[in-house]
Design a protein around this motif. Sequence first.
Motif, PDB file in Angstrom:
ATOM      1  N   VAL A 139       9.709  -2.608  66.749  1.00 42.56           N
ATOM      2  CA  VAL A 139      10.525  -1.839  66.607  1.00 42.56           C
ATOM      3  C   VAL A 139      10.925  -1.211  64.860  1.00 42.56           C
ATOM      4  O   VAL A 139      10.236  -0.011  64.758  1.00 42.56           O
ATOM      5  CB  VAL A 139      11.951  -2.295  66.390  1.00 42.56           C
ATOM      6  N   PRO A 140      10.041  -2.178  64.092  1.00 42.34           N
ATOM      7  CA  PRO A 140      10.109  -1.802  62.393  1.00 42.34           C
ATOM      8  C   PRO A 140       9.162  -0.463  62.439  1.00 42.34           C
ATOM      9  O   PRO A 140       9.413   0.103  61.669  1.00 42.34           O
ATOM     10  CB  PRO A 140       9.204  -3.189  61.428  1.00 42.34           C
ATOM     11  N   SER A 141       8.018  -0.278  62.939  1.00 38.73           N
ATOM     12  CA  SER A 141       7.062   1.206  63.002  1.00 38.73           C
ATOM     13  C   SER A 141       7.438   2.331  63.405  1.00 38.73           C
ATOM     14  O   SER A 141       7.236   3.299  63.407  1.00 38.73           O
ATOM     15  CB  SER A 141       5.452   0.446  63.690  1.00 38.73           C
ATOM     16  N   GLY A 142       8.142   2.047  64.877  1.00 34.79           N
ATOM     17  CA  GLY A 142       8.559   2.965  65.079  1.00 34.79           C
ATOM     18  C   GLY A 142       9.228   2.850  66.179  1.00 34.79           C
ATOM     19  O   GLY A 142      10.057   4.298  66.998  1.00 34.79           O
ATOM     20  N   GLY A 143      11.109   1.988  66.036  1.00 32.85           N
ATOM     21  CA  GLY A 143      12.067   1.906  67.003  1.00 32.85           C
ATOM     22  C   GLY A 143      13.166   2.053  66.613  1.00 32.85           C
ATOM     23  O   GLY A 143      14.023   2.406  67.711  1.00 32.85           O
ATOM     24  N   MET A 144      12.957   3.631  65.458  1.00 30.15           N
ATOM     25  CA  MET A 144      14.697   3.902  65.389  1.00 30.15           C
ATOM     26  C   MET A 144      15.037   5.230  66.485  1.00 30.15           C
ATOM     27  O   MET A 144      14.098   6.209  66.957  1.00 30.15           O
ATOM     28  CB  MET A 144      14.260   4.530  63.676  1.00 30.15           C
ATOM     29  N   ARG A 145      16.686   4.866  66.930  1.00 29.69           N
ATOM     30  CA  ARG A 145      16.333   6.614  67.193  1.00 29.69           C
ATOM     31  C   ARG A 145      17.513   7.331  66.203  1.00 29.69           C
ATOM     32  O   ARG A 145      18.474   6.559  65.691  1.00 29.69           O
ATOM     33  CB  ARG A 145      17.058   5.990  68.521  1.00 29.69           C
ATOM     34  N   ALA A 146      17.893   7.936  66.219  1.00 29.20           N
ATOM     35  CA  ALA A 146      18.768   9.087  65.420  1.00 29.20           C
ATOM     36  C   ALA A 146      18.754  10.291  65.710  1.00 29.20           C
ATOM     37  O   ALA A 146      17.775  10.940  67.005  1.00 29.20           O
ATOM     38  CB  ALA A 146      18.579   9.171  64.055  1.00 29.20           C
ATOM     39  N   THR A 147      19.999  11.199  65.460  1.00 29.62           N
ATOM     40  CA  THR A 147      19.917  12.487  65.871  1.00 29.62           C
ATOM     41  C   THR A 147      19.613  13.205  64.571  1.00 29.62           C
ATOM     42  O   THR A 147      18.791  12.298  63.174  1.00 29.62           O
ATOM     43  CB  THR A 147      21.479  12.847  65.390  1.00 29.62           C
ATOM     44  N   VAL A 148      18.751  14.515  64.534  1.00 30.11           N
ATOM     45  CA  VAL A 148      18.850  15.544  63.735  1.00 30.11           C
ATOM     46  C   VAL A 148      19.777  15.312  62.184  1.00 30.11           C
ATOM     47  O   VAL A 148      18.957  15.259  61.286  1.00 30.11           O
ATOM     48  CB  VAL A 148      18.112  16.547  63.619  1.00 30.11           C
ATOM     49  N   ALA A 149      20.604  14.879  62.637  1.00 26.47           N
ATOM     50  CA  ALA A 149      21.512  15.124  61.355  1.00 26.47           C
ATOM     51  C   ALA A 149      21.297  13.612  60.627  1.00 26.47           C
ATOM     52  O   ALA A 149      21.319  13.955  59.097  1.00 26.47           O
ATOM     53  CB  ALA A 149      23.147  15.276  61.301  1.00 26.47           C
ATOM     54  N   ASP A 150      20.460  12.755  60.943  1.00 32.37           N
ATOM     55  CA  ASP A 150      21.027  11.344  61.211  1.00 32.37           C
ATOM     56  C   ASP A 150      19.477  11.254  60.105  1.00 32.37           C
ATOM     57  O   ASP A 150      19.361  10.983  59.020  1.00 32.37           O
ATOM     58  CB  ASP A 150      20.373  10.480  61.890  1.00 32.37           C
ATOM     59  N   VAL A 151      18.252  11.588  60.265  1.00 33.80           N
ATOM     60  CA  VAL A 151      17.526  12.190  60.002  1.00 33.80           C
ATOM     61  C   VAL A 151      17.203  12.884  58.371  1.00 33.80           C
ATOM     62  O   VAL A 151      16.618  12.527  57.344  1.00 33.80           O
ATOM     63  CB  VAL A 151      15.939  12.690  60.742  1.00 33.80           C
ATOM     64  N   LEU A 152      18.140  13.890  58.238  1.00 32.75           N
ATOM     65  CA  LEU A 152      18.144  14.895  57.535  1.00 32.75           C
ATOM     66  C   LEU A 152      18.780  13.675  56.500  1.00 32.75           C
ATOM     67  O   LEU A 152      19.254  14.184  55.238  1.00 32.75           O
ATOM     68  CB  LEU A 152      19.128  15.859  57.918  1.00 32.75           C
ATOM     69  N   ALA A 153      19.974  13.099  56.917  1.00 35.57           N
ATOM     70  CA  ALA A 153      20.459  12.559  55.468  1.00 35.57           C
ATOM     71  C   ALA A 153      19.749  11.029  54.777  1.00 35.57           C
ATOM     72  O   ALA A 153      20.702  11.139  54.101  1.00 35.57           O
ATOM     73  CB  ALA A 153      21.866  11.753  56.866  1.00 35.57           C
ATOM     74  N   PHE A 154      19.188  10.807  56.016  1.00 35.75           N
ATOM     75  CA  PHE A 154      18.030  10.045  55.361  1.00 35.75           C
ATOM     76  C   PHE A 154      17.290  10.718  54.227  1.00 35.75           C
ATOM     77  O   PHE A 154      16.827   9.771  53.386  1.00 35.75           O
ATOM     78  CB  PHE A 154      17.180   8.726  56.819  1.00 35.75           C
ATOM     79  N   ALA A 155      16.605  11.216  54.608  1.00 36.20           N
ATOM     80  CA  ALA A 155      15.915  12.281  53.717  1.00 36.20           C
ATOM     81  C   ALA A 155      16.745  12.805  52.273  1.00 36.20           C
ATOM     82  O   ALA A 155      16.235  12.539  51.308  1.00 36.20           O
ATOM     83  CB  ALA A 155      15.511  13.207  53.961  1.00 36.20           C
ATOM     84  N   ALA A 156      18.075  12.996  52.446  1.00 39.16           N
ATOM     85  CA  ALA A 156      19.427  13.200  51.432  1.00 39.16           C
ATOM     86  C   ALA A 156      19.135  12.145  50.014  1.00 39.16           C
ATOM     87  O   ALA A 156      19.719  11.905  49.489  1.00 39.16           O
ATOM     88  CB  ALA A 156      20.296  13.908  51.711  1.00 39.16           C
ATOM     89  N   ALA A 157      19.276  10.881  51.254  1.00 46.72           N
ATOM     90  CA  ALA A 157      19.592   9.919  50.395  1.00 46.72           C
ATOM     91  C   ALA A 157      18.381   8.976  49.472  1.00 46.72           C
ATOM     92  O   ALA A 157      18.695   7.908  48.349  1.00 46.72           O
ATOM     93  CB  ALA A 157      19.732   8.452  51.432  1.00 46.72           C
ATOM     94  N   THR A 158      17.545   9.171  49.607  1.00 44.81           N
ATOM     95  CA  THR A 158      16.459   9.386  48.983  1.00 44.81           C
ATOM     96  C   THR A 158      15.832  10.116  47.929  1.00 44.81           C
ATOM     97  O   THR A 158      15.142  10.149  47.363  1.00 44.81           O
ATOM     98  CB  THR A 158      14.692   9.669  49.855  1.00 44.81           C
TER      99      THR A 158
END
Length: 411
Positions: free
Chosen positions: A199-218
């Motif tokens: 899981v730590p290398s590739g187990g996350m699931r997310a919507t495309v908005a979630d992925v973009l929210a993560f980017a914005a948080a950085t």
Amino acid sequence: MDEMIKAAVDDGRAHGLVLGRRIGDRVETAAAGLRGPGGAALTAATPFPVASITKPATATLLHALAARGALDLDAPVLHGASPRSLLRHTGGVGPGWRGDLAALGHGDDALARYAERTDLIEPLGASWSYGNPGYWLAGHHAAVAAGTSFEEALREHVLAPAGMEGADCRPWADDPTALAHDDTDPRRSSYLAMPRARVPSGGMRATVADVLAFAAATWPGGVFGELGVLGSGADTAYAEAYGGRLWGPGWEAWRAADGTIVAGHSGVYGGFRTRLWSVPARRTAVAVLAVGKGSENTVLGLALRAVEATTGLIEPPLESGPMREPLSGYAGVYARDTARHEVEADGESLRVRTVDPATGESSVVTARPLAGDAFLTEGTHAPGRHVEFLRGADGTITHIRPGLVAARRIG
């Protein structure tokens, strides 16, 4: 965006595809096709296995725990390898593991059981070599530092603070038809059978908005903006280079002509293909998520086109130049525990035959000279994929690095 993804689905390159971009606080998305072969219609709200886009999230988790004093990124955890070196793919644990991850079980102790059984396969820092095991070991130490499971630690310290409302990496317990899937029977989707230790290398699931929210948080000013995971591009955040790109803890990056850093990660697992690119200085990010094994080139190309359309930034072309060695000087045998590479000069190119020592299966690529000790391959499914040769302190060739993973010269 609708036209770009519809064309990719209509010509059969993907069963379904989602494209999203974020500019400041504004999010735009488009979706086309199906959640999987024979599945229901895909929407931008469909949760998606994002594969190795999980790695930047894992790196962020360890940096967040370090900022709280719960973890030392530079403390040795395995024969001198530190969490920082594991996240940078220089920890020496290699690209793969011969053990059976599924046999480690699906309990909260799966990562701990992996940590007990792993070891270095390369001298620490001998060469940069992309791989998953370093993230499994880093994930274990994150869980220990947080005093909970890796999944709960990621949720508490990364997903929730970033506002990733639809993201998770705990075992899927809902209707599998609601998740993007890569099998005609959603219950047989490769993601649902992922070993817990992976899981730590590739187990996350997310919507495309979630992925973009993560980017914005950085981004600067974001909840993770001060952690230094992305860096400025002018410091040591990106300490390694491969294939014309820079690599840091959990992120790869390229620098546009004006010096702007574009950072992100791609993902490949089963029939899923994903890509995130973030431009912190422009407060902009794009993400592409797809179902379909043949969609990788489409995903990578769409993401770069979306970056260009949104920011005007273009990844610089690779520069050609003189080689450091006659082609015969690169010929030889190179090996790691999971692969053997046989290299021979073939006219004006190199012929690289790769053999899996466990199965005997082999594949061959042709690598044409680019510059220095770098070659471009033909016949691979990722554009711009390199074969590079590494040298020791005395200038002799010691390693080959085809497709991100290094192997030592043995003959």
